[in-house]
Design a protein around this motif. Structure first.
Motif, PDB file in Angstrom:
ATOM      1  N   ALA A 150      41.868  48.288  33.295  1.00 49.61           N
ATOM      2  CA  ALA A 150      43.232  47.829  33.544  1.00 49.61           C
ATOM      3  C   ALA A 150      43.438  47.859  35.056  1.00 49.61           C
ATOM      4  O   ALA A 150      43.525  48.938  35.660  1.00 49.61           O
ATOM      5  N   ALA A 151      43.480  46.685  35.677  1.00 47.26           N
ATOM      6  CA  ALA A 151      43.549  46.590  37.132  1.00 47.26           C
ATOM      7  C   ALA A 151      44.956  46.244  37.580  1.00 47.26           C
ATOM      8  O   ALA A 151      45.550  45.266  37.124  1.00 47.26           O
ATOM      9  N   LYS A 181      40.863  34.989  31.742  1.00 42.47           N
ATOM     10  CA  LYS A 181      39.733  35.006  32.658  1.00 42.47           C
ATOM     11  C   LYS A 181      39.452  33.579  33.107  1.00 42.47           C
ATOM     12  O   LYS A 181      38.800  32.813  32.401  1.00 42.47           O
ATOM     13  N   GLY A 182      39.974  33.222  34.258  1.00 44.16           N
ATOM     14  CA  GLY A 182      39.772  31.861  34.745  1.00 44.16           C
ATOM     15  C   GLY A 182      40.479  31.664  36.062  1.00 44.16           C
ATOM     16  O   GLY A 182      40.987  32.602  36.671  1.00 44.16           O
ATOM     17  N   ALA A 185      36.072  38.451  39.133  1.00 46.80           N
ATOM     18  CA  ALA A 185      34.886  38.752  38.326  1.00 46.80           C
ATOM     19  C   ALA A 185      35.016  38.135  36.935  1.00 46.80           C
ATOM     20  O   ALA A 185      34.055  37.565  36.394  1.00 46.80           O
ATOM     21  N   GLY A 186      36.210  38.234  36.344  1.00 46.34           N
ATOM     22  CA  GLY A 186      36.435  37.672  35.023  1.00 46.34           C
ATOM     23  C   GLY A 186      36.333  36.164  34.989  1.00 46.34           C
ATOM     24  O   GLY A 186      35.949  35.582  33.968  1.00 46.34           O
ATOM     25  N   SER A 196      45.757  43.155  35.082  1.00 40.26           N
ATOM     26  CA  SER A 196      44.638  42.425  34.467  1.00 40.26           C
ATOM     27  C   SER A 196      43.840  43.387  33.596  1.00 40.26           C
ATOM     28  O   SER A 196      43.344  44.412  34.073  1.00 40.26           O
ATOM     29  N   LEU A 197      43.739  43.067  32.319  1.00 42.20           N
ATOM     30  CA  LEU A 197      42.920  43.847  31.391  1.00 42.20           C
ATOM     31  C   LEU A 197      41.629  43.062  31.180  1.00 42.20           C
ATOM     32  O   LEU A 197      41.639  41.981  30.585  1.00 42.20           O
ATOM     33  N   SER A 198      40.528  43.576  31.717  1.00 41.47           N
ATOM     34  CA  SER A 198      39.313  42.779  31.763  1.00 41.47           C
ATOM     35  C   SER A 198      38.087  43.658  31.589  1.00 41.47           C
ATOM     36  O   SER A 198      38.125  44.870  31.796  1.00 41.47           O
ATOM     37  N   GLY A 199      36.981  43.015  31.220  1.00 46.25           N
ATOM     38  CA  GLY A 199      35.727  43.726  31.007  1.00 46.25           C
ATOM     39  C   GLY A 199      34.979  43.110  29.844  1.00 46.25           C
ATOM     40  O   GLY A 199      35.370  42.065  29.311  1.00 46.25           O
TER      41      GLY A 199
END
Length: 331
Positions: A153-154, A108-109, A187-188, A133-136
């Motif tokens: 998972a995007a 995330k960056g 967002a991340g 991208s695995l994010s949240g």
């Protein structure tokens, strides 16, 4: 034959991902850590003592500093390297990574010099390939303890996103799919900046009302920036957007919030960095997002003030006054 997943990086999230993936007894999981002594200690003790003390790796997880051994036969790579070190780390090991193997990014960056997102850096360094991208809202400390969590998972390829969804889903870790890779990664990245701002508010003792306003106006800035760069606005109302932002701004585990809190209490950024074990992505990301927002003339007052505090030694109190005294407007 069992599938194999290689995790690139030896930090807290890398360890948490290994624990998740190892719940499938048919999956081989290997962690690659660049530091030989660090990898050897984790392999022997089964514990990431520096970042996740007291949480032990399942017996089947292997840890090595030998990249050839780590990636041999892998069907997926999981990238868990701080964005500021991602390019350099991948450049070192790139020749060992097979072309076309999908990469699942939990990074995330954003890269300050190029304004590239993690997926773009990955492709730039190790060649064109699918990136998910695995994010949240997903602090490693809680995931590793098997506390319930939900993420996204995007991936532009929905079928591949669904495959990653199945890989990571457990009875305590729920994964949704999303086709908006751009919005999910932005967002991340941006939530870490707002996390620093929320921490500054905490450090100044401003209370819950101030933090709620920071979160609410923060998601407005994140959405405004993301839409300008081609993201789906709905992403920012979901787990990768407001969900991750809330966790970042309120959790005691949040490194970015902790940086902000210490700034609010009067410490300098240099003093904070000299005593931190892990990387706070929001510091580098603030420089990148601030520069890109200025070049595109995107209004981001919270990001602007965090930038001034981090890099121009503006006092947190003065930054707060600047935000509170802006011209009045409609919400």
């Amino acid at each position: 034959m069992a599938e194999k997943t290689t995790i690139l990086g030896g930090g807290a999230m890398a360890t948490a991902c290994a624990i998740l993936l190892a719940e499938d007894s048919n999956r081989q999981v290997t962690i690659w850590a660049r530091n030989e002594a660090y990898a050897a200690e984790m392999q022997e003790t089964r514990e990431n003592k520096r970042l996740l003390p007291g949480i032990f790796l399942p017996d089947g997880v292997q840890v090595t500093s030998d990249i050839e051994e780590a990636v041999k036969g892998a069907n997926f790579y999981v990238a868990s390297i701080p964005s500021k070190h991602l390019r350099e780390s991948l450049s070192v090991i790139g020749d060992s990574l097979r072309p076309g193997i999908p990469v699942i990014s939990v990074i995330k960056g954003m890269e300050a010099e190029t304004f590239l997102r993690p997926s773009q850096i990955i492709i730039d360094v190790i060649g064109d390939r699918p990136v998910i991208s695995l994010s949240g809202p997903s602090h490693a400390e809680e995931i590793a303890k098997r506390l319930p969590a939900s993420v996204v998972a995007a991936c532009e390829d929905l079928e591949l996103g669904q495959q990653v969804q199945r890989m990571f889903t457990t009875e305590r870790f729920r994964v949704y799919t999303n086709k908006d890779l751009v919005g999910t990664e932005l967002a991340g990245a941006l939530k870490n900046i707002i996390g620093i701002a929320a921490g500054i508010s905490d450090g100044l003792g401003y209370g819950d009302n101030a933090k709620s306003a920071m979160i609410t106006r923060g998601i407005v800035e994140i959405s405004r920036f993301g839409v300008e760069l081609g993201a789906d606005p709905n992403t920012f109302a979901g787990l990768a957007g407001i969900g991750d932002l809330i966790t970042t701004c309120v959790s005691p585990h949040g490194r970015n919030r902790a940086v902000g809190e210490r700034l609010g209490q009067g410490e300098t950024l240099t003093e904070i960095l000299n005593t931190m074990q892990a990387v706070a992505e929001g510091i580098t990301t603030t420089a990148a997002i601030h520069g890109l927002a200025k070049s595109k003339e995107i209004e981001m007052p919270i990001v602007d003030e965090v930038y001034e505090v981090l890099f121009h030694e503006k006092s947190p109190l003065e930054a707060t006054d600047s935000l509170m005294c802006r011209p009045l407007k409609e919400e």
